[in-house]
Design a protein around this motif. Structure first.
Motif, PDB file in Angstrom:
ATOM      1  N   ASP A   1     -39.511  17.547   1.142  1.00  0.00           N
ATOM      2  CA  ASP A   1     -38.341  18.442   0.624  1.00  0.00           C
ATOM      3  C   ASP A   1     -38.371  19.734   0.016  1.00  0.00           C
ATOM      4  O   ASP A   1     -37.486  20.400  -0.418  1.00  0.00           O
ATOM      5  CB  ASP A   1     -37.299  17.482  -0.248  1.00  0.00           C
ATOM      6  CG  ASP A   1     -36.563  16.534   0.638  1.00  0.00           C
ATOM      7  OD1 ASP A   1     -36.782  16.383   1.836  1.00  0.00           O
ATOM      8  OD2 ASP A   1     -35.375  16.209   0.096  1.00  0.00           O
TER       9      ASP A   1
ATOM     10  N   PRO B   1     -29.214  17.352   4.910  1.00  0.00           N
ATOM     11  CA  PRO B   1     -29.008  16.109   4.062  1.00  0.00           C
ATOM     12  C   PRO B   1     -28.968  16.214   2.586  1.00  0.00           C
ATOM     13  O   PRO B   1     -28.212  15.441   1.960  1.00  0.00           O
ATOM     14  CB  PRO B   1     -30.036  15.275   4.665  1.00  0.00           C
ATOM     15  CG  PRO B   1     -31.013  16.049   5.019  1.00  0.00           C
ATOM     16  CD  PRO B   1     -30.286  17.203   5.703  1.00  0.00           C
ATOM     17  N   VAL B   2     -29.570  17.297   2.047  1.00  0.00           N
ATOM     18  CA  VAL B   2     -29.630  17.483   0.625  1.00  0.00           C
ATOM     19  C   VAL B   2     -28.355  18.118   0.049  1.00  0.00           C
ATOM     20  O   VAL B   2     -28.053  17.806  -1.121  1.00  0.00           O
ATOM     21  CB  VAL B   2     -30.890  18.162   0.120  1.00  0.00           C
ATOM     22  CG1 VAL B   2     -31.054  18.079  -1.338  1.00  0.00           C
ATOM     23  CG2 VAL B   2     -32.318  17.289   0.692  1.00  0.00           C
TER      24      VAL B   2
ATOM     25  N   ALA C   1     -21.253  12.075   4.025  1.00  0.00           N
ATOM     26  CA  ALA C   1     -22.446  11.456   4.269  1.00  0.00           C
ATOM     27  C   ALA C   1     -22.271  10.495   5.450  1.00  0.00           C
ATOM     28  O   ALA C   1     -21.089  10.535   6.119  1.00  0.00           O
ATOM     29  CB  ALA C   1     -22.705  10.486   2.945  1.00  0.00           C
TER      30      ALA C   1
ATOM     31  N   PRO D   1     -26.783   9.504   7.001  1.00  0.00           N
ATOM     32  CA  PRO D   1     -27.369   9.291   6.031  1.00  0.00           C
ATOM     33  C   PRO D   1     -26.342   9.737   4.799  1.00  0.00           C
ATOM     34  O   PRO D   1     -25.327  10.383   4.965  1.00  0.00           O
ATOM     35  CB  PRO D   1     -28.586  10.563   5.662  1.00  0.00           C
ATOM     36  CG  PRO D   1     -28.019  11.458   6.486  1.00  0.00           C
ATOM     37  CD  PRO D   1     -27.032  11.024   7.507  1.00  0.00           C
ATOM     38  N   VAL D   2     -26.777   8.996   3.683  1.00  0.00           N
ATOM     39  CA  VAL D   2     -26.037   9.524   2.368  1.00  0.00           C
ATOM     40  C   VAL D   2     -26.545  10.869   2.005  1.00  0.00           C
ATOM     41  O   VAL D   2     -27.788  10.791   1.837  1.00  0.00           O
ATOM     42  CB  VAL D   2     -26.077   8.247   1.327  1.00  0.00           C
ATOM     43  CG1 VAL D   2     -25.663   8.894   0.052  1.00  0.00           C
ATOM     44  CG2 VAL D   2     -25.342   7.263   1.517  1.00  0.00           C
ATOM     45  N   THR D   3     -25.810  11.817   2.040  1.00  0.00           N
ATOM     46  CA  THR D   3     -26.236  13.096   1.665  1.00  0.00           C
ATOM     47  C   THR D   3     -26.454  13.181  -0.005  1.00  0.00           C
ATOM     48  O   THR D   3     -26.107  12.497  -0.782  1.00  0.00           O
ATOM     49  CB  THR D   3     -25.498  14.221   2.155  1.00  0.00           C
ATOM     50  OG1 THR D   3     -24.204  13.906   1.674  1.00  0.00           O
ATOM     51  CG2 THR D   3     -25.443  13.986   3.617  1.00  0.00           C
ATOM     52  N   ARG D   4     -27.039  14.224  -0.356  1.00  0.00           N
ATOM     53  CA  ARG D   4     -27.104  14.906  -1.617  1.00  0.00           C
ATOM     54  C   ARG D   4     -28.154  14.074  -2.558  1.00  0.00           C
ATOM     55  O   ARG D   4     -27.866  13.537  -3.646  1.00  0.00           O
ATOM     56  CB  ARG D   4     -25.786  15.039  -2.339  1.00  0.00           C
ATOM     57  CG  ARG D   4     -25.186  16.292  -1.762  1.00  0.00           C
ATOM     58  CD  ARG D   4     -23.769  16.663  -2.609  1.00  0.00           C
ATOM     59  NE  ARG D   4     -22.887  15.675  -2.154  1.00  0.00           N
ATOM     60  CZ  ARG D   4     -22.204  14.873  -2.798  1.00  0.00           C
ATOM     61  NH1 ARG D   4     -22.572  14.783  -4.049  1.00  0.00           N
ATOM     62  NH2 ARG D   4     -20.997  14.253  -2.042  1.00  0.00           N
ATOM     63  N   ILE D   5     -29.160  13.687  -1.900  1.00  0.00           N
ATOM     64  CA  ILE D   5     -30.227  13.090  -2.619  1.00  0.00           C
ATOM     65  C   ILE D   5     -31.282  13.470  -1.913  1.00  0.00           C
ATOM     66  O   ILE D   5     -31.189  13.888  -0.611  1.00  0.00           O
ATOM     67  CB  ILE D   5     -30.275  11.452  -2.786  1.00  0.00           C
ATOM     68  CG1 ILE D   5     -30.240  10.932  -1.272  1.00  0.00           C
ATOM     69  CG2 ILE D   5     -29.011  11.038  -3.501  1.00  0.00           C
ATOM     70  CD1 ILE D   5     -30.899   9.381  -1.182  1.00  0.00           C
ATOM     71  N   ALA D   6     -32.671  13.521  -2.351  1.00  0.00           N
ATOM     72  CA  ALA D   6     -33.663  14.232  -1.476  1.00  0.00           C
ATOM     73  C   ALA D   6     -34.595  12.946  -0.913  1.00  0.00           C
ATOM     74  O   ALA D   6     -34.767  11.747  -1.371  1.00  0.00           O
ATOM     75  CB  ALA D   6     -34.700  14.797  -2.541  1.00  0.00           C
ATOM     76  N   GLY D   7     -35.081  12.859   0.350  1.00  0.00           N
ATOM     77  CA  GLY D   7     -35.955  11.999   0.881  1.00  0.00           C
ATOM     78  C   GLY D   7     -35.326  10.979   1.832  1.00  0.00           C
ATOM     79  O   GLY D   7     -34.388  11.444   2.507  1.00  0.00           O
TER      80      GLY D   7
ATOM     81  N   THR E   1     -37.052   4.842   3.813  1.00  0.00           N
ATOM     82  CA  THR E   1     -37.079   4.708   5.315  1.00  0.00           C
ATOM     83  C   THR E   1     -38.303   5.866   5.823  1.00  0.00           C
ATOM     84  O   THR E   1     -38.090   6.402   6.597  1.00  0.00           O
ATOM     85  CB  THR E   1     -36.083   4.966   6.082  1.00  0.00           C
ATOM     86  OG1 THR E   1     -35.477   6.321   5.513  1.00  0.00           O
ATOM     87  CG2 THR E   1     -34.782   3.757   5.806  1.00  0.00           C
TER      88      THR E   1
ATOM     89  N   PRO F   1     -33.825  11.679   1.099  1.00  0.00           N
ATOM     90  CA  PRO F   1     -32.585  11.714   1.991  1.00  0.00           C
ATOM     91  C   PRO F   1     -31.838  10.368   2.361  1.00  0.00           C
ATOM     92  O   PRO F   1     -32.907   9.413   2.558  1.00  0.00           O
ATOM     93  CB  PRO F   1     -32.862  12.269   3.274  1.00  0.00           C
ATOM     94  CG  PRO F   1     -34.152  13.116   2.871  1.00  0.00           C
ATOM     95  CD  PRO F   1     -34.824  12.435   1.450  1.00  0.00           C
TER      96      PRO F   1
ATOM     97  N   THR G   1     -29.122   7.174   4.217  1.00  0.00           N
ATOM     98  CA  THR G   1     -28.567   6.518   5.287  1.00  0.00           C
ATOM     99  C   THR G   1     -27.528   5.342   4.757  1.00  0.00           C
ATOM    100  O   THR G   1     -28.073   4.591   4.094  1.00  0.00           O
ATOM    101  CB  THR G   1     -29.509   5.877   6.424  1.00  0.00           C
ATOM    102  OG1 THR G   1     -30.536   6.582   6.262  1.00  0.00           O
ATOM    103  CG2 THR G   1     -29.008   5.988   7.473  1.00  0.00           C
TER     104      THR G   1
ATOM    105  N   ASN H   1     -29.137   4.124   3.899  1.00  0.00           N
ATOM    106  CA  ASN H   1     -30.267   4.549   4.213  1.00  0.00           C
ATOM    107  C   ASN H   1     -30.585   5.778   3.285  1.00  0.00           C
ATOM    108  O   ASN H   1     -30.076   6.623   3.450  1.00  0.00           O
ATOM    109  CB  ASN H   1     -30.456   4.982   5.474  1.00  0.00           C
ATOM    110  CG  ASN H   1     -30.877   3.671   6.542  1.00  0.00           C
ATOM    111  OD1 ASN H   1     -31.177   2.645   5.756  1.00  0.00           O
ATOM    112  ND2 ASN H   1     -30.772   3.710   7.700  1.00  0.00           N
TER     113      ASN H   1
END
Lengths: 485, 606
Positions: A77, A110-111, A116, B36-42, B65, B582, B584, B599
């Motif tokens: 990232d 995604p960030v 979501a 994915p669930v957004t607004r996190i990294a990886g 994942t 990132p 899910t 995820n």
């Protein structure tokens, strides 16, 4: 497992992307979005809905809107983070349409995105189906891993989302690699950001267990987007955020009839950004010319002998800086480790070791430098004196005089400027006040106490340091050759 | 208020069977997929079973994942490569891995950085927190509390927000909570934009020293290679000076948000709730105490700006780095790895006993496979301390430092045993003293508040380190590294060595365990805070921190119409950890019953 792709001795007929799609088979089922309701948040507040009031139709170009899908393969990232730091143009200004000539860019990242889950990936599904309402580009950060190998083992290396693409329509994790393979054929452009996506990078280093590779290698050398564009590569680990933002903007300006056709080199790099070696615009380049090389970490001279590969690396960080024109590896004292190059990292390791090829060239520059340096010093000293001082045999300022019984402040400061002043002082004082100082006071005062080993070498045996006074203030000028002779 | 606790007395089979019975009784099962669930990294996934009628999450599994194999790539390489290679493990908070690797190498090779080298590292790492914390608070977590999300997912709160006067209005300038929430809107909100700008300012501070972010170019074994001039320090200073006014506003915002939510509904105290079990190895060394040895680590560890420690059940149990190290184990029963423990080392270098599951004894043997809740379901392993589930976070630093009361003397920071007193130096606004109190209940809001106070804490460390750098410069100190490249090459030992680099990241804990022999790396184990937090079940069935936090979270949003169920409460809980991944989510809902997965990707998978 990594052997399967990274050590294949001969080129196979199929590209790795085709091989993966063959293994996975075609897909024809998609999510039933009625099912989700608002789950995953916020179906009524998608990123696109939130900025709609802030974007206005522009007067340029055929494009009203472009979708940008951002996928992360084997990534850290760091490229995303670098892009959020960019300012020419900034990410938010592009998304809000703050520049004439930029169409509405709908970013699916995604960030950053609000939505979501399935709602987030719905536009990607639509793109696979060919039902998206506007052209799309795909941006990959991180390398492509060998998902065929993981698939055969019943698993995955990296997943983003689940789709009903199992044999019986059951949900299965979908790898970023699979999304890329399915989206590439109809994309307006495929862009790789960062060295992992452009050349494989660290995840593809020797000994890696995942069979990681670049986007270019994955899609094959014959890949062309629907606009006829091969993979565009903006390398760097991390890349300079503005290199990427500017490249995106340049492509959009061109498509809108606003700017010239951006040129790319034979590796798909923006030619105007990566056409030069980083050494050519390095702030320490002139030290190389004068044969002055850093020996210790932290030294101000050219870093080639402490492991810098700058003379043979395509990059622009020394002129552009890392963010807002601040930073840059060699600017701050970091040796170039070649992180923008296809050979990174294995052709540059072990780090902190001088590049083997540099021995001949640094020897030559030392010889040449030993002639140039004193000549330049002579002229520099002369130019640091007003004609009036020469006429009057004057000392320019009190900085150049050591007053008896008083230690003036520069002696306690040890910047290179002060060292220069200190060296200059005794000779000037000899003439003006008759004092017979034989040793530079600055060198005598603080350095031996704190650093006995280094001070003599620093002040005596490295005359090249004086060249750091290219723009020396007047107080450095007391030792003008015209005065001392 | 009663706290729902995961019933770890049930074994996994019993729990799953119970849930399946419940789901079956409720008839029609609807398949939902949030990925994915957004607004996190990886990349991480959390699988959850929710009962919408009772408003509780019955079960949860966290899945990382993403696997990239950095530890495997490092095997057999020159130890000098670990700094630049491992740095690439995470690009979010940047140089933390490079620094942890440097500490591990230095300890193995017996090289101690000169004071100025350590000071520059402290300045760098404090400035990195300066961009990591606001990035999370305003770009990642902040939108969960913004006008757009509140109106979409918690419409019942909006009228209250419009009439709720902010207690800190005089500091941040927002008269009502509604105004503040509007400013949190992505891209267009003032707080969002200002947060992004301040991350850029801190990134500039970082690259003055490192040349480059997120991966620094200046970290070398034995110090740094930064060419430090008066201009470097002055430029750092001029940027740092702008931050303190901003820190006042940031604290005001993140003090008002919990106040509003707690007042609106008491149950918000339970969103993302976990018992107070924290661990942290400390951060930012004392340049004169740090000597790179394992033998003296308890002494120099306790002199760090942020004190190392473990808190179990709210009580500080140790501040000794050796205790932290020998209590550490990592399990892979539920992870995509082959059994990886060995009995190579039975004790640490001081003779303290080590488990076969300790990082020095662990190998990384990746094995992708199918997902099975009873068996393997994640790329993260399960780190435990003294076989207990612990949480890591940047806010854990405040907790340890406050409780231990061992921090170095400072004009700006002091620990009281239950709080941290922080003096914000004057800027355009005047000097102000603020106090962070260890929360009674760690939940999503307290994590975010703690992160805001940690921002100030880290910037005060930056200020103290800058003053130290000025002082060293006045003394004529110039050395920033212990060895030059030639000496470094000769210093690589040929015998077997092992070491650990204890450091920190934007999310707290970071360790690199190194074993080298014949001048090459023979084992390298990275443990990140997101590995700890995203960990799966351990062999005793204890769920990891995300899993427990989700199970403790009540469903507060209005779900009388199941199709309006957004799952915002769980997302607020998960995002408050600042997952470095990132995401899910997959879900299966029936009438009143929801089974789902979130995820997320993870640097925890390294």
């Amino acid at each position: 497992m990594a052997d399967r792709q990274t050590r294949t001795p001969t080129q196979v007929d199929k590209t790795p992307a085709e091989e993966l799609l063959d293994a996975l088979g075609p897909v024809d089922r998609y999510h039933d979005y009625e099912y989700f309701g608002d789950f995953g948040m916020p179906a009524r507040a998608m990123m696109e809905d939130l900025v709609v009031g802030a974007t206005h139709p522009g007067r340029f170009g055929p494009l009203d809107k472009v979708h940008a899908f951002w996928f992360a393969g084997a990534s850290c990232d760091g490229c995303s983070v670098a892009v959020t730091g960019g300012t020419t143009p900034s990410l938010e200004s592009m998304l809000l349409g703050a520049h004439p000539g930029i169409p509405k860019v709908v970013l699916h990242h995604p960030v950053l995105n609000m939505e979501a889950g399935a709602h987030y990936l719905r536009p990607a599904e639509q793109a696979v189906l060919g039902e998206l309402d506007a052209p799309y580009v795909v941006i990959l950060e991180g390398s492509i891993m060998d998902e065929v190998a993981a698939w055969r083992a019943g698993g995955y290396w990296s997943a983003q989302g689940e789709e009903p693409w199992g044999p019986e329509g059951e949900l299965r994790p979908v790898s970023a690699t699979e999304w890329i393979a399915r989206l590439a054929p109809n994309a307006a452009a495929m862009m790789a950001i960062g060295t992992c996506a452009t050349w494989g990078g660290i995840p593809a280093a020797e000994g890696n267990p995942t069979g990681a590779m670049s986007l270019m290698d994955f899609l094959g050398k014959d890949y062309r987007s629907v606009l006829g564009v091969p993979v565009v590569n903006v390398p760097g680990c991390p890349p300079i955020g503005d290199n990427f933002n500017e490249t995106v903007a340049a492509i959009l300006y061109f498509l809108q009839g606003f700017g010239p056709l951006p040129e790319f080199d034979e590796l798909g790099r923006p030619a105007w950004l990566f056409g030069e070696t980083v050494h050519r615009r390095c702030v320490r380049g002139a030290y190389y010319e004068e044969g002055a090389f850093a020996q210790e970490f932290g030294d101000p001279e050219c870093l080639v002998e402490i492991g810098c590969w700058g003379p043979v690396v395509n990059c622009n960080i020394t002129s552009r800086g890392m963010i807002n024109h601040v930073g840059g590896c060699m600017n701050a004292g970091g040796a170039c480790i070649g992180c923008t190059m296809p050979g990174f990292p294995d052709k540059f390791t072990p780090f902190y070791k001088r590049p083997p090829g540099s021995l001949a060239s640094t020897t030559v520059s030392r010889m040449v430098g030993s002639v140039i340096r004193p000549l330049r010093k002579f002229s520099n000293n002369n130019l640091n004196r007003e004609v009036r001082w020469d006429r009057q045999h004057a000392t320019p300022s009190a900085f150049s005089r050591k007053r008896p019984g008083r230690r003036h402040w520069p002696t306690s400061v040890t910047s290179s400027t002060t060292r220069c002043a200190a060296r200059a002082t005794p000779r000037a004082t000899t003439l003006t006040s008759g004092a017979s100082a034989t040793r530079p006071p600055a060198a005598a005062a603080p350095t031996p106490a704190s650093d006995p080993d280094r001070s003599p070498r620093r002040c005596v045996s490295k005359p090249s340091r004086s060249s750091s006074t290219r723009t020396a203030p007047p107080h450095c000028a007391a030792a003008s050759p015209t005065r001392t002779t | 208020m009663t706290i729902a606790k995961p019933d770890v007395a049930l074994n996994e089979v019993e729990r799953r069977e119970g849930i399946e019975r419940l789901v079956a009784r409720n008839g029609h099962i609807k398949d939902l997929n949030m990925d994915p669930v957004t607004r996190i990294a990886g990349a991480l996934a959390v699988h959850v079973t929710a009962d919408l009628e009772k408003g509780v999450y019955l079960d949860s599994h966290a899945q990382a994942t993403l696997f990239r194999g950095y530890e495997v790539i490092l095997m057999g390489r020159d130890p000098r490569d670990a700094i630049f290679v491992s740095s690439r493990a995470c690009g979010v908070c940047g140089g933390v891995h490079a620094h942890a690797a440097a500490y591990a190498i230095e300890s193995a090779m017996g090289i101690c950085p000169p004071p100025l080298g350590t000071v520059v590292r402290n300045m760098t790492e404090a400035a990195e927190m300066g961009y990591d914390n606001p990035l999370h608070l305003y770009l990642l977590a902040g939108p969960d509390y913004c006008e757009a999300v509140i109106k979409a997912s918690n419409p019942e709160l909006w009228p209250k927000a419009e009439s709720w006067p902010c207690p800190n209005a005089d500091i941040h300038g927002f008269k009502t909570m509604a105004e503040l929430m509007t400013a949190l809107n992505p891209l267009t909100g003032n707080l969002y934009r200002e947060g992004l700008e301040f991350t850029r300012l801190s990134r500039e501070m970082v690259v003055l020293l490192t040349g480059k972010y997120p991966h620094p170019e200046n970290v070398v074994p034995g110090g740094v290679s930064t060419t430090l001039t008066l201009q470097t320090l002055n430029e750092f200073h001029s940027r740092l000076g702008k931050i303190f006014d901003y820190a006042q506003r940031m604290l005001a915002v993140w003090d008002d948000i919990p106040a509003f939510f707690y007042e609106a509904d008491d149950r918000y105290q339970l969103v993302g709730y976990l018992p107070t079990n924290h661990i942290d190895p400390g951060y930012w060394d004392d340049p004169y105490a740090y000597d790179a040895t394992y033998e003296n680590c308890n002494s120099w560890g306790e002199k760090r700006w942020s004190t190392p420690g473990v808190v179990i059940g709210g009580e500080l149990v140790t501040t000794r780095l050796t205790d932290i190290n020998i209590g550490w184990e990592e399990f892979v029963e539920h992870s995509y790895y082959d059994a990886s423990h060995t009995s190579r080392y039975e004790t640490d270098p001081l003779g303290n006993p080590l488990s076969p599951y300790h990082s020095w004894n662990k190998r990384t043997l990746p094995k992708p496979g199918a997902r099975d809740w009873k068996d393997k379901y994640t790329w993260a392993c399960a780190p435990r301390w003294d076989r207990q589930v612990v949480e890591a976070g940047c806010y854990s630093r405040l907790l340890m430092t406050a409780k231990a009361q061992k921090m170095p003397a400072s004009d700006f920071m002091s620990a009281t045993g239950s709080s941290m007193r922080l003096l914000i130096p004057k800027g355009e606004t005047g000097e102000r003293e603020v106090e962070w109190h260890a929360p009674e209940r760690w939940n999503a809001f307290e994590r975010n508040r703690g992160r805001a106070y940690h921002y100030l804490f880290s910037q005060l460390v930056a200020l103290e380190s800058l003053l130290e750098a000025y002082k060293l410069m006045k003394q004529g100190e110039k050395r920033v590294a212990a060895l030059n490249p030639t000496e470094l090459e000769k210093a690589i030992p040929m015998d077997e060595r092992r070491s650990v680099g204890w450091w920190g990241a934007g999310r707290g804990w970071l360790t690199h365990h190194l074993v080298m022999d014949k001048g090459k790396i023979t084992n390298y184990q990275i443990c990140t805070p997101s590995t700890i937090n995203a960990s799966p079940r351990d062999p005793w069935g204890q769920p990891g921190p995300y899993e427990q936090a989700v199970m403790n979270t009540p469903i507060i949003e209005d779900v009388s119409d199941p199709s309006k169920f957004t799952s915002i409460d769980m997302l607020r809980g998960i995002r408050s950890f600042d997952p470095c991944m990132p995401c899910t989510t997959h879900a299966y809902t029936g009438d009143g019953e929801v089974v789902r997965e979130v995820n997320t990707c993870s640097c925890g998978g390294d």
